[in-house]
Design a protein around this motif. Structure first.
Motif, PDB file in Angstrom:
ATOM      1  N   ASP A  61       0.859  -1.178   0.000  1.00 31.91           N
ATOM      2  CA  ASP A  61       0.000   0.000   0.000  1.00 31.91           C
ATOM      3  C   ASP A  61       0.897   1.230   0.000  1.00 31.91           C
ATOM      4  N   ALA A  62       1.085   1.835  -1.163  1.00 29.70           N
ATOM      5  CA  ALA A  62       1.989   2.976  -1.292  1.00 29.70           C
ATOM      6  C   ALA A  62       1.523   4.165  -0.467  1.00 29.70           C
ATOM      7  N   ALA A  63       0.233   4.225  -0.160  1.00 28.60           N
ATOM      8  CA  ALA A  63      -0.286   5.345   0.623  1.00 28.60           C
ATOM      9  C   ALA A  63       0.267   5.355   2.049  1.00 28.60           C
ATOM     10  N   ALA A  64       0.831   4.231   2.508  1.00 23.76           N
ATOM     11  CA  ALA A  64       1.400   4.166   3.851  1.00 23.76           C
ATOM     12  C   ALA A  64       2.776   4.812   3.927  1.00 23.76           C
ATOM     13  N   VAL A  65       3.317   5.219   2.765  1.00 22.91           N
ATOM     14  CA  VAL A  65       4.649   5.814   2.694  1.00 22.91           C
ATOM     15  C   VAL A  65       4.501   7.296   2.370  1.00 22.91           C
ATOM     16  N   PRO A  66       5.303   8.176   2.968  1.00 19.22           N
ATOM     17  CA  PRO A  66       5.236   9.601   2.628  1.00 19.22           C
ATOM     18  C   PRO A  66       5.381   9.810   1.120  1.00 19.22           C
ATOM     19  N   PRO A  67       4.666  10.753   0.530  1.00 16.71           N
ATOM     20  CA  PRO A  67       4.683  10.956  -0.932  1.00 16.71           C
ATOM     21  C   PRO A  67       6.081  11.087  -1.510  1.00 16.71           C
ATOM     22  N   GLU A  68       6.954  11.806  -0.812  1.00 18.44           N
ATOM     23  CA  GLU A  68       8.301  12.006  -1.352  1.00 18.44           C
ATOM     24  C   GLU A  68       9.129  10.721  -1.367  1.00 18.44           C
ATOM     25  N   GLN A  69       8.694   9.686  -0.624  1.00 24.43           N
ATOM     26  CA  GLN A  69       9.423   8.431  -0.563  1.00 24.43           C
ATOM     27  C   GLN A  69       8.853   7.356  -1.491  1.00 24.43           C
ATOM     28  N   PRO A  71       8.688   7.126  -4.830  1.00 25.64           N
ATOM     29  CA  PRO A  71       9.589   6.666  -5.900  1.00 25.64           C
ATOM     30  C   PRO A  71      10.660   5.694  -5.393  1.00 25.64           C
ATOM     31  N   VAL A  72      11.135   5.918  -4.174  1.00 25.08           N
ATOM     32  CA  VAL A  72      12.127   5.000  -3.587  1.00 25.08           C
ATOM     33  C   VAL A  72      11.491   3.639  -3.343  1.00 25.08           C
ATOM     34  N   LEU A  73      10.257   3.644  -2.840  1.00 23.47           N
ATOM     35  CA  LEU A  73       9.524   2.390  -2.628  1.00 23.47           C
ATOM     36  C   LEU A  73       9.352   1.640  -3.939  1.00 23.47           C
ATOM     37  N   ALA A 127      13.686  -2.138   3.930  1.00 25.17           N
ATOM     38  CA  ALA A 127      14.051  -0.728   3.785  1.00 25.17           C
ATOM     39  C   ALA A 127      13.037   0.133   4.521  1.00 25.17           C
ATOM     40  N   GLY A 128      13.518   1.222   5.114  1.00 23.62           N
ATOM     41  CA  GLY A 128      12.649   2.145   5.835  1.00 23.62           C
ATOM     42  C   GLY A 128      12.462   3.444   5.066  1.00 23.62           C
ATOM     43  N   TYR A 129      11.318   4.108   5.304  1.00 24.26           N
ATOM     44  CA  TYR A 129      10.976   5.312   4.544  1.00 24.26           C
ATOM     45  C   TYR A 129      10.684   6.497   5.440  1.00 24.26           C
ATOM     46  N   GLN A 130      11.244   6.471   6.631  1.00 25.79           N
ATOM     47  CA  GLN A 130      11.083   7.601   7.538  1.00 25.79           C
ATOM     48  C   GLN A 130      12.284   7.618   8.464  1.00 25.79           C
ATOM     49  N   PRO A 131      12.947   8.757   8.647  1.00 21.06           N
ATOM     50  CA  PRO A 131      14.151   8.803   9.488  1.00 21.06           C
ATOM     51  C   PRO A 131      13.851   8.380  10.923  1.00 21.06           C
ATOM     52  N   GLY A 132      14.863   7.811  11.559  1.00 23.35           N
ATOM     53  CA  GLY A 132      14.752   7.469  12.976  1.00 23.35           C
ATOM     54  C   GLY A 132      14.466   6.011  13.212  1.00 23.35           C
ATOM     55  N   LEU A 133      15.515   5.226  13.520  1.00 19.04           N
ATOM     56  CA  LEU A 133      15.335   3.795  13.748  1.00 19.04           C
ATOM     57  C   LEU A 133      14.550   3.496  15.011  1.00 19.04           C
ATOM     58  N   ASN A 134      14.572   4.427  15.960  1.00 18.05           N
ATOM     59  CA  ASN A 134      13.908   4.180  17.244  1.00 18.05           C
ATOM     60  C   ASN A 134      12.485   4.687  17.288  1.00 18.05           C
ATOM     61  N   ARG A 135      11.980   5.174  16.153  1.00 12.47           N
ATOM     62  CA  ARG A 135      10.590   5.616  16.066  1.00 12.47           C
ATOM     63  C   ARG A 135       9.832   4.728  15.089  1.00 12.47           C
ATOM     64  N   ARG A 136       8.560   4.563  15.356  1.00 11.93           N
ATOM     65  CA  ARG A 136       7.743   3.744  14.468  1.00 11.93           C
ATOM     66  C   ARG A 136       7.544   4.476  13.140  1.00 11.93           C
ATOM     67  N   GLY A 137       7.726   3.745  12.044  1.00  7.99           N
ATOM     68  CA  GLY A 137       7.574   4.334  10.721  1.00  7.99           C
ATOM     69  C   GLY A 137       7.352   3.250   9.687  1.00  7.99           C
ATOM     70  N   PRO A 138       7.104   3.632   8.443  1.00 11.06           N
ATOM     71  CA  PRO A 138       6.825   2.646   7.391  1.00 11.06           C
ATOM     72  C   PRO A 138       8.084   1.928   6.913  1.00 11.06           C
TER      73      PRO A 138
END
Length: 441
Positions: free
Chosen positions: A186-194, A196-198, A231-242
């Motif tokens: 679900d690409a909508a779970a990733v920030p828009p700027e990320q 293309p990387v996904l 692969a992660g799409y939001q900075p910060g390994l210690n925070r929950r992200g996509p």
């Protein structure tokens, strides 16, 4: 400044003389004198308090016995720690002037303390008993606990282990040859700027490699509970992200985007893209294994198969702290935690037999680089796995750090779920495939 005097010293010595004599019959020497300060939920003992001191035969621990006046302040059966462990009600008042009903107070001291006092007091939950026999029984059990409560390391079975590994490797090759991977991203779970990387990560996903390297159980099947994050799409390994993540559904792998905390994942492959990406198929053996050739690993792997863990670690220049060295020999690390010895010993052998000790220093360096990039402290140990058994916030774990560039395993107590991904410190599946015969050639 002189030591405060115990005005009941003579009477205490007289009341404890029978205990001392009984212990001597069993070859246990007890010295009478000022006690080392200790404290627990009842508070601290008074300065200058005297009693019997029995030193541990091997190690620095000791048990102390004194005489107190105990006055019950709640009905029998009430008080103490609640069943859920969240509250504690004091059941008796302890007095040290010996006016009232007398009881023997026993406390076992281990290691350095963190409480008040100079020297610092030691946390030592005390036990109250009413008879000399009960005191002697408690001290006899403690005095010989290292041998009587020693755990038995699991017996090695190299042939059975090789058979299981061969089964796993055959299953890996079969899955890679007929890769079954389903995308439910679900690409909508990733920030828009990320996004293309996904899209790029999905395009380069190597299904065969993913199926080959995905964690497997001893029967060769995908581990149902495993979550592999790529692969992660939001900075910060210690925070929950996509994160782009993979799970098993029967004999099929399902790729999706999940909200996860990267630092808490057992299987995080963003720093090892050759495990899943077509763009890194030319990764060298040095990059993948930290070795020039598979045969360089063979002597170490054979030691691990024979459960010669200490020899394997030493061969690779890996140090272990005193507690882990004690557990590797099957001994309890302390009297307080002796009941967990079998669990901890078996967990240690089960987990470390799959490790690649020569990779530990490089794995710790990856973790340090991540921490420094995030401007976080990077010198404390990072957990590899838990030792199990204790249901509390700060749990016993095996941690990894380095000292003068050499990898070092240490026992840590942590309430964090952060850990070093197993792909950085376990023996890689493709290296195992080079070492273990998995089919008739």
């Amino acid at each position: 400044m002189s030591q405060p005097l115990d005005r009941y010293r003579s009477r205490r010595q007289q009341l404890l003389a029978g205990v001392s004599a009984r212990l001597r019959e069993f070859g246990i020497e007890a010295a009478f004198g000022p006690l080392v300060p200790y404290y627990d939920l009842y508070g601290s003992i008074p300065e200058g308090l005297t009693g019997l001191i029995v030193n541990e035969p091997i190690g620095t621990g000791l048990t102390q016995v004194t005489v107190v006046a105990a006055r019950r302040i709640v009905p029998p059966g009430e008080g103490g720690l609640s069943a859920d462990g969240h509250s504690w009600v004091r059941d008796v008042d302890l007095e040290y002037d010996l006016d009232g009903d007398l009881a023997f107070e026993i406390a076992t001291l281990e290691g350095r303390g963190d409480g008040p006092g100079d020297p610092r007091a030691v946390w030592a939950p005390r036990q109250l008993v009413g008879t000399e026999e009960a005191v002697v029984d408690a001290i006899r059990l403690w005095h010989g606990y290292r041998d009587t409560l020693r755990g038995t390391p699991p017996a090695p079975d190299p042939d059975r282990r090789r058979t299981a590994l061969a089964r796993q490797i055959a299953a890996r090759h079969a899955a890679a040859a007929a890769a079954r991977v389903r995308h439910r991203v679900d690409a909508a779970a990733v920030p828009p700027e990320q996004r293309p990387v996904l899209d790029a990560h999905q395009a380069e996903l190597d299904h065969a490699r993913l199926c080959f390297h995905f964690p497997r159980d001893r029967h060769g099947r995908y581990v149902k509970s495993a979550v592999v994050v790529l692969a992660g799409y939001q900075p910060g390994l210690n925070r929950r992200g996509p994160w782009l993540a993979v799970r098993a559904a029967g004999d099929e792998l399902v790729v999706g985007v999940e909200a996860l905390i990267g630092a808490n994942q057992d299987h995080r492959w963003d720093r090892l893209p050759w495990l899943w990406s077509t763009n890194h198929r030319d990764a060298t053996t040095t990059q993948r294994w930290q070795l020039a050739d598979a045969d360089d690993a063979r002597p170490v792997v054979e030691l691990l198969d024979r459960h010669a863990l200490a020899d394997a670690l030493t061969r690779c220049g890996v140090e272990v702290d005193t507690h882990l060295a004690t557990l590797l020999d099957g001994y309890p690390i302390s009297y307080l935690y002796a009941r967990y010895t079998d669990t901890w010993v078996n967990t240690l052998y089960e987990q470390l037999r799959n490790c690649a000790p020569w990779r530990l220093a490089a794995g710790f360096q990856v973790w340090q680089d991540e921490r420094r990039a995030a401007k976080r402290p990077a010198d404390e140990p990072i957990a590899l796995f838990g030792l199990k058994g204790l249901n509390q916030q700060a749990k016993p774990m095996v941690g990894l750090d380095t000292r003068a560039g050499a990898a070092r395993l240490t026992m840590i107590w942590s309430g964090s779920n952060a850990r070093l991904t197993r792909a950085l410190w376990e023996c890689p599946a493709d290296l195992q495939a080079e070492l273990v015969p998995w089919q008739t050639r």
